[in-house]
Design a protein around this motif. Structure first.
Motif, PDB file in Angstrom:
ATOM      1  N   GLY A 315       0.801  -1.210   0.000  1.00  0.00           N
ATOM      2  CA  GLY A 315       0.000   0.000   0.000  1.00  0.00           C
ATOM      3  C   GLY A 315       0.834   1.259   0.000  1.00  0.00           C
ATOM      4  O   GLY A 315       0.334   2.349  -0.306  1.00  0.00           O
ATOM      5  N   ALA A 316       2.118   1.128   0.350  1.00  0.00           N
ATOM      6  CA  ALA A 316       3.017   2.292   0.362  1.00  0.00           C
ATOM      7  C   ALA A 316       3.736   2.483  -0.971  1.00  0.00           C
ATOM      8  O   ALA A 316       4.432   3.486  -1.164  1.00  0.00           O
ATOM      9  N   SER A 317       3.575   1.539  -1.888  1.00  0.00           N
ATOM     10  CA  SER A 317       4.356   1.577  -3.139  1.00  0.00           C
ATOM     11  C   SER A 317       4.057   2.799  -3.988  1.00  0.00           C
ATOM     12  O   SER A 317       4.938   3.336  -4.667  1.00  0.00           O
ATOM     13  N   SER A 318       2.818   3.256  -3.965  1.00  0.00           N
ATOM     14  CA  SER A 318       2.478   4.447  -4.734  1.00  0.00           C
ATOM     15  C   SER A 318       3.263   5.656  -4.231  1.00  0.00           C
ATOM     16  O   SER A 318       3.681   6.507  -5.016  1.00  0.00           O
ATOM     17  N   MET A 319       3.492   5.725  -2.915  1.00  0.00           N
ATOM     18  CA  MET A 319       4.274   6.822  -2.339  1.00  0.00           C
ATOM     19  C   MET A 319       5.728   6.745  -2.809  1.00  0.00           C
ATOM     20  O   MET A 319       6.312   7.734  -3.259  1.00  0.00           O
ATOM     21  N   THR A 320       6.320   5.570  -2.708  1.00  0.00           N
ATOM     22  CA  THR A 320       7.714   5.377  -3.110  1.00  0.00           C
ATOM     23  C   THR A 320       7.917   5.704  -4.588  1.00  0.00           C
ATOM     24  O   THR A 320       8.860   6.404  -4.963  1.00  0.00           O
ATOM     25  N   ASN A 321       7.015   5.216  -5.423  1.00  0.00           N
ATOM     26  CA  ASN A 321       7.203   5.334  -6.869  1.00  0.00           C
ATOM     27  C   ASN A 321       6.794   6.687  -7.446  1.00  0.00           C
ATOM     28  O   ASN A 321       6.930   6.922  -8.651  1.00  0.00           O
ATOM     29  N   HIS A 322       6.306   7.587  -6.576  1.00  0.00           N
ATOM     30  CA  HIS A 322       5.978   8.939  -7.021  1.00  0.00           C
ATOM     31  C   HIS A 322       6.847  10.003  -6.367  1.00  0.00           C
ATOM     32  O   HIS A 322       6.648  11.193  -6.601  1.00  0.00           O
ATOM     33  N   ALA A 323       7.803   9.583  -5.534  1.00  0.00           N
ATOM     34  CA  ALA A 323       8.661  10.559  -4.853  1.00  0.00           C
ATOM     35  C   ALA A 323       9.529  11.297  -5.870  1.00  0.00           C
ATOM     36  O   ALA A 323       9.705  10.857  -7.010  1.00  0.00           O
ATOM     37  N   ALA A 324      10.098  12.430  -5.447  1.00  0.00           N
ATOM     38  CA  ALA A 324      10.891  13.263  -6.358  1.00  0.00           C
ATOM     39  C   ALA A 324      12.041  12.487  -6.984  1.00  0.00           C
ATOM     40  O   ALA A 324      12.345  12.641  -8.170  1.00  0.00           O
ATOM     41  N   PHE A 325      12.684  11.608  -6.189  1.00  0.00           N
ATOM     42  CA  PHE A 325      13.822  10.847  -6.729  1.00  0.00           C
ATOM     43  C   PHE A 325      13.382   9.916  -7.855  1.00  0.00           C
ATOM     44  O   PHE A 325      14.140   9.635  -8.784  1.00  0.00           O
ATOM     45  N   ALA A 326      12.126   9.432  -7.766  1.00  0.00           N
ATOM     46  CA  ALA A 326      11.622   8.534  -8.808  1.00  0.00           C
ATOM     47  C   ALA A 326      11.489   9.267 -10.137  1.00  0.00           C
ATOM     48  O   ALA A 326      11.776   8.718 -11.200  1.00  0.00           O
ATOM     49  N   HIS A 327      11.083  10.514 -10.079  1.00  0.00           N
ATOM     50  CA  HIS A 327      10.953  11.299 -11.314  1.00  0.00           C
ATOM     51  C   HIS A 327      12.310  11.762 -11.821  1.00  0.00           C
ATOM     52  O   HIS A 327      12.507  11.944 -13.018  1.00  0.00           O
TER      53      HIS A 327
END
Length: 483
Positions: A315-327
């Motif tokens: 359930g936390a994966s959306s947070m991880t994969n949208h963080a600034a470092f991901a972009h």
């Protein structure tokens, strides 16, 4: 001729932007991997619930077909993989289909094979083994990642529990967990015989139980990916746990925050180091790909203890994969896909982890998973649509516009809401109503819900209307993990 190796982030991004084979995320909703379709060409979501009312271009929801009563998300996924409309879609799009799931079992693996596809996760048997909370303690011990002082034992009675804990020297203020469970469903706080009697039927006869000394701690979560080049580690997130506005479960997960100063630098570094060590041990155990660890951080001492392992996206994966470092680089889940793609790659994991640890690479977001918290069962007659909501100066929450991007949230006066339940669905205690994503924090410095968060929750909940159900007995066992 050997395959050309991918040597940097730019080449990895291009590899997925030009991907030719279909990749499917099959699940109840597309929440966990929301937005990944914009990173991977030919990526589609096959879902049971239509959170976007047909308005998301890459979400496919087949029409309802007769099926046995679902007991788990695995049942939902297996139903979808056998649905004629889904089978037709996969055949029509052709290629060599790849499948990823939140949850799956051996039957899912067989169905993927029948569809001529590949399942890009470790085998269900290995995932189940790693998902066992008892096994997590043992893997952690091997990796040098300590768990809260505990003992692993079968508990036939309260008297036996007392004897076990006295021998282990962990006192009588305890937290018990059975091998498998989700969001607080199988976490029990036991301080007296009366507490034990309340949960006796969920403890006795359940095999080995993890019996922990109860500590005063903060919950945290961190996601990572075990690859051939080493373990890539995401940011340390706070956890929202047990808030009665959001969940009826005392130890239940109900959201996360991601912000650069969530914990002191020393704590963040230690959590990242422990996660890397655990990931390296998982590789030795034969597990590779995405995983999440919960850490318990003692308030007074700052000591960090391993809570549990989730060998999957969460359930936390959306947070991880949208963080600034991901972009700035790539979403963590992209490295999971890369690991299973058989495409050779070379990556300086140490350098990448150091960059992702930089506070400047983390922006501030929060998500709250809103459940029905009343002890009641009814049928929803009206539900708020997914999209962008606005909080008015008087605290009233109103729908502003449709969108399926959380990045469309422009300020802390706006929020993205992903609706789960819709008109006609049953609403019961513990049912997921939806997920609310906001900029900034949802908790105070003392880790309590802010007044603003409570207004958001109230505003969303009051947008639901329902009619009473004459009998609730048939719905008592319907609450199972869908995200």
């Amino acid at each position: 001729m050997p395959k050309k190796k991918l040597n940097n982030i730019s080449e990895i991004r291009r590899f997925f932007h030009t991907n030719s084979d279909p990749v499917y995320f099959v699940s109840a909703t597309n929440f966990n991997l929301l937005g990944l379709d914009e990173w991977v060409k030919n990526f589609k979501y096959i879902c049971y619930m239509d959170c976007f009312d047909g308005r998301h271009p890459n979400v496919f929801v087949p029409s309802e077909a007769p099926h046995d009563e679902f007991q788990s998300i695995e049942d939902i996924n297996n139903y979808l993989l056998q649905h004629k409309e889904v089978v037709d879609l996969i055949k029509r799009r052709g290629g060599k289909p790849k499948f990823v799931f939140l949850m799956f079992d051996e039957k899912t693996e067989e169905l993927v094979k029948e569809l001529g596809g590949e399942l890009w996760f470790p085998k269900a048997k290995l995932r189940t083994k790693m998902d066992n909370k008892i096994e997590t303690v043992r893997v952690g011990d091997k990796a040098g990642v300590p768990s809260v002082p505990n003992v692993l034992a079968e508990v036939p009675s309260y008297e036996a529990l007392r004897e076990i804990t006295e021998k282990a020297g962990i006192g009588h203020d305890l937290v018990l967990q059975s091998a498998f469970g989700d969001s607080g469903h199988t976490t029990f706080f036991i301080k007296s015989e009366a507490d034990f009697r309340r949960h006796e039927h969920e403890i006795v006869g359940e095999g080995e139980i993890k019996i922990m000394k109860r500590i005063d701690c903060r919950g945290s979560a961190i996601e990572a990916c075990a690859t051939a080049e080493g373990t890539i580690v995401g940011p340390l997130m706070t956890e929202l746990v047990g808030f009665s506005d959001l969940t009826p479960y005392r130890g239940g997960w109900c959201g996360n925050e991601i912000f650069s100063t969530a914990f002191p630098p020393k704590t963040r570094k230690m959590a990242r180091d422990l996660t890397f060590k655990f990931g390296e041990q998982l590789r030795k155990e034969g597990y590779r790909g995405y995983f999440e660890l919960d850490f318990l951080i003692e308030k007074k001492s700052g000591d960090i203890w391993l809570g549990e392992l989730n060998p999957r996206i969460t359930g936390a994966s959306s947070m991880t994969n949208h963080a600034a470092f991901a972009h700035a680089d790539a979403p963590l889940f992209l490295f999971h896909l890369l690991e299973f793609s058989s495409k050779p790659f070379s990556l300086d994991v140490e350098e990448l982890n150091a960059r992702w640890a930089d506070p400047d690479m983390i922006d501030s977001w929060s998500q709250m998973v809103i459940k029905h918290t009343d002890d009641s069962v009814d049928v929803i007659t009206q539900a708020p649509q997914s999209g962008i909501y606005r909080m008015m100066p008087n605290g009233r929450v109103v729908f502003d516009r449709f969108d399926y991007h959380r990045r469309a949230v422009e300020s802390e006066d706006e929020a993205f809401f992903l609706r789960i339940l819709r008109p006609g669905d049953f609403r019961y205690e513990g049912a997921d109503l939806g997920i609310l994503v906001t900029r900034g924090r949802s908790m105070t410095k003392n880790f309590e819900l802010t007044d603003r968060s409570k207004k958001w929750i109230h505003g969303i909940k009051t947008a639901f209307s329902a009619r009473p159900l004459p009998s609730a007995a048939a719905l008592e066992d319907h609450a199972f993990k869908i995200m």
